[in-house]
Design an enzyme around this catalytic site. Structure first.
Site, PDB file in Angstrom:
ATOM      1  N   GLU A   1      35.828 -19.418  -4.277  1.00  0.00           N
ATOM      2  CA  GLU A   1      36.359 -20.677  -3.758  1.00  0.00           C
ATOM      3  C   GLU A   1      36.858 -21.577  -4.882  1.00  0.00           C
ATOM      4  O   GLU A   1      37.840 -22.311  -4.705  1.00  0.00           O
ATOM      5  CB  GLU A   1      35.299 -21.371  -2.908  1.00  0.00           C
ATOM      6  CG  GLU A   1      35.039 -20.621  -1.606  1.00  0.00           C
ATOM      7  CD  GLU A   1      33.923 -21.220  -0.769  1.00  0.00           C
ATOM      8  OE1 GLU A   1      34.132 -21.426   0.435  1.00  0.00           O
ATOM      9  OE2 GLU A   1      32.830 -21.476  -1.341  1.00  0.00           O
TER      10      GLU A   1
ATOM     11  N   GLU B   1      29.267 -14.781   2.149  1.00  0.00           N
ATOM     12  CA  GLU B   1      28.363 -15.796   2.703  1.00  0.00           C
ATOM     13  C   GLU B   1      27.675 -15.349   3.987  1.00  0.00           C
ATOM     14  O   GLU B   1      26.499 -15.657   4.214  1.00  0.00           O
ATOM     15  CB  GLU B   1      29.130 -17.110   2.945  1.00  0.00           C
ATOM     16  CG  GLU B   1      29.290 -17.978   1.701  1.00  0.00           C
ATOM     17  CD  GLU B   1      30.465 -17.572   0.836  1.00  0.00           C
ATOM     18  OE1 GLU B   1      30.791 -18.306  -0.106  1.00  0.00           O
ATOM     19  OE2 GLU B   1      31.065 -16.500   1.099  1.00  0.00           O
TER      20      GLU B   1
END
Length: 256
Positions: free
Chosen positions: A111, A131
């Site tokens: 990210e 995740e």
């Protein structure tokens, strides 16, 4: 500079700020100390008029493994104010930032790379958003940005199955600007920074702001947003210098 600093900041070339994540023993996982230090480094990039381009990389052969899960139960998500993970993922940086990726760019680390404007990567590097395998969500830009950077079904496979994306495939999809041999991603990023620096700073900064501010808008609305930003640029001394340099067949002499 203390080798134990969670973030090391140097200026390898005039006008270039190199920000190195420095927790190699945990693949540069982000705890709150690293996040705060990176927030400070990014503020320096934005506030120092002598700096025009930033480069983000990691120490020890890896870019970043994301949020430090050992620290998470006590520290929570390592954000900096309203600027997101490590002070970057939700920030509005005016100056260009380049990610130089070696090894793993995983979870929050990916990210961070997605929040950069340009990416160089070694051909042995890989990207992943695992995740869901940890009961979490890629909430710092992964689920928002990735589907717009690679084909939709590739993004959904990464997001829903935690499948990694090797850097050569990322380059094929256009996610990586330049693919290099292992250990050469930073050199490529420095060369790319030099190419950015060859041009008018104001034009570069305004161009980036237009891209940020008009993303997702219809054309009519986008022009309404763009024009107040772009119109003043045409009246600057740099615009005049650019025109003179072109007609005189010489490199522009930008004011620095």
């Amino acid at each position: 500079m203390d080798s134990h600093d969670p973030v090391q900041v140097t200026e390898p070339h005039p006008g270039v700020l190199l920000i190195t994540l420095n927790r190699p023993h945990v693949r540069n996982a982000i705890d709150q100390a690293l996040a705060d230090a990176m927030g400070t480094a990014l503020a320096r990039l934005e506030d120092d008029p002598g700096l025009s381009v930033g480069i983000l990389t990691g120490a020890g052969g890896h870019f970043c493994s994301g949020m430090d899960l050992k620290a998470f139960p006590t520290e929570g998500v390592p954000v900096v104010a309203d600027r997101g993970l490590a002070g970057l993922t939700r920030a509005r940086l005016r100056k260009p930032l380049i990610a130089a990726v070696e090894g793993a760019a995983v979870a929050g680390g990916f990210e961070l790379a997605l929040a950069c404007d340009l990416i160089t990567a070694a051909d042995t590097a890989f990207f992943a958003l695992p995740e869901v395998a940890r009961g979490l969500v890629a909430a710092e830009g992964g689920a928002i940005r990735l589907p717009g950077r690679v084909p939709y079904h590739v993004a959904m496979e990464m997001l829903l199955t935690a499948a990694p994306l090797p850097a050569p495939d990322a380059a094929r999809y256009g996610l990586v600007n330049q693919l290099t041999r292992e250990g050469q991603a930073l050199d490529a990023a420095l060369a790319l920074a030099g190419r950015v620096q060859a041009h008018s700073r104001e034009a570069v900064h305004v161009t980036k702001q237009i891209v940020q501010d008009t993303r997702g808008l219809d054309d009519h609305t986008a022009y309404t947003v763009q024009d107040p930003l772009s119109t003043p640029v045409f009246d600057t001394t740099e615009a005049t210098e650019g025109a003179h340099a072109f007609t005189q067949k010489r490199p522009p002499a930008w004011q620095r």
